[in-house]
Design a protein around this motif. Structure first.
Motif, mmCIF file in Angstrom:
data_model
loop_
_atom_site.group_PDB
_atom_site.id
_atom_site.type_symbol
_atom_site.label_atom_id
_atom_site.label_comp_id
_atom_site.label_asym_id
_atom_site.label_seq_id
_atom_site.Cartn_x
_atom_site.Cartn_y
_atom_site.Cartn_z
ATOM 1 N N ALA A 101 40.167 56.615 42.905
ATOM 2 C CA ALA A 101 41.105 57.582 42.813
ATOM 3 C C ALA A 101 42.345 57.297 43.860
ATOM 4 N N ALA A 102 41.716 57.012 44.958
ATOM 5 C CA ALA A 102 42.875 56.817 46.353
ATOM 6 C C ALA A 102 43.533 55.446 45.767
ATOM 7 N N PHE A 103 42.961 54.318 45.297
ATOM 8 C CA PHE A 103 43.664 53.180 44.983
ATOM 9 C C PHE A 103 44.966 53.560 43.837
ATOM 10 N N ASP A 104 44.345 54.244 42.770
ATOM 11 C CA ASP A 104 45.483 54.936 41.878
ATOM 12 C C ASP A 104 46.553 55.406 42.593
ATOM 13 N N ARG A 105 46.216 56.300 43.580
ATOM 14 C CA ARG A 105 47.541 57.090 44.309
ATOM 15 C C ARG A 105 48.228 56.112 45.045
ATOM 16 N N MET A 106 47.601 55.076 45.478
ATOM 17 C CA MET A 106 48.246 54.082 46.266
ATOM 18 C C MET A 106 49.354 53.336 45.363
ATOM 19 N N ALA B 24 53.251 52.865 45.571
ATOM 20 C CA ALA B 24 53.945 51.571 45.537
ATOM 21 C C ALA B 24 54.927 51.384 44.647
ATOM 22 N N ARG B 25 54.668 51.914 43.581
ATOM 23 C CA ARG B 25 55.767 51.865 42.378
ATOM 24 C C ARG B 25 56.986 52.660 42.802
ATOM 25 N N SER B 26 56.971 53.579 43.603
ATOM 26 C CA SER B 26 58.141 54.504 43.832
ATOM 27 C C SER B 26 58.950 53.673 45.090
#
Length: 124
Positions: free
Chosen positions: A51-56, A60-62
């Motif tokens: 979940a933390a990686f998905d948030r990262m 990063a995409r933004s």
């Protein structure tokens, strides 16, 4: 090297994951921490780490910065990899530390000097 980190403001998310705003003399970074393994190009994380990686990856995409994955295999290596990774990254980059186990996670957290309160939010 002085490192300070605060939990990212994540009020719009139902769960809080370890995603930090980290400041060093070399710049500001988004930093994530999770327990798991990085084998070849395959990433294995606990549910909370994922979940933390998905948030990262969202962060990063933004941004125009790069997302760096750093596998931390021991507490000894953590003491060198954390500051080294922050020095090698460019300001605005995101860094995700994949910790082998809980003791490694604890050392990485200590190296990042993070507090449990999110950064203040400006109200206009």
């Amino acid at each position: 090297m002085k490192i300070t980190s605060t939990l990212k403001d994540q009020r719009s998310f139902s769960e809080t994951y370890v995603v930090l705003d980290t400041t060093t003399p070399f710049g500001k970074f988004h930093v994530g921490i999770g327990v798991g393994a990085l084998e070849s190009k395959n990433l294995f994380l606990t549910e909370v780490g994922k979940a933390a990686f998905d948030r990262m990856t969202e962060l990063a995409r933004s941004k125009e910065g790069k997302l760096h994955l750093v596998h931390v295999a021991s507490t000894f290596k953590a003491k060198k990899l954390v500051p080294g990774s922050l020095m090698a990254a460019k300001p605005g980059d995101s860094i995700f530390f994949v910790c082998k186990d809980s003791p490694v996670y604890d050392v990485v957290s200590a190296q990042l000097s993070f507090t449990n309160s999110p950064a203040p939010v400006a109200v206009s």
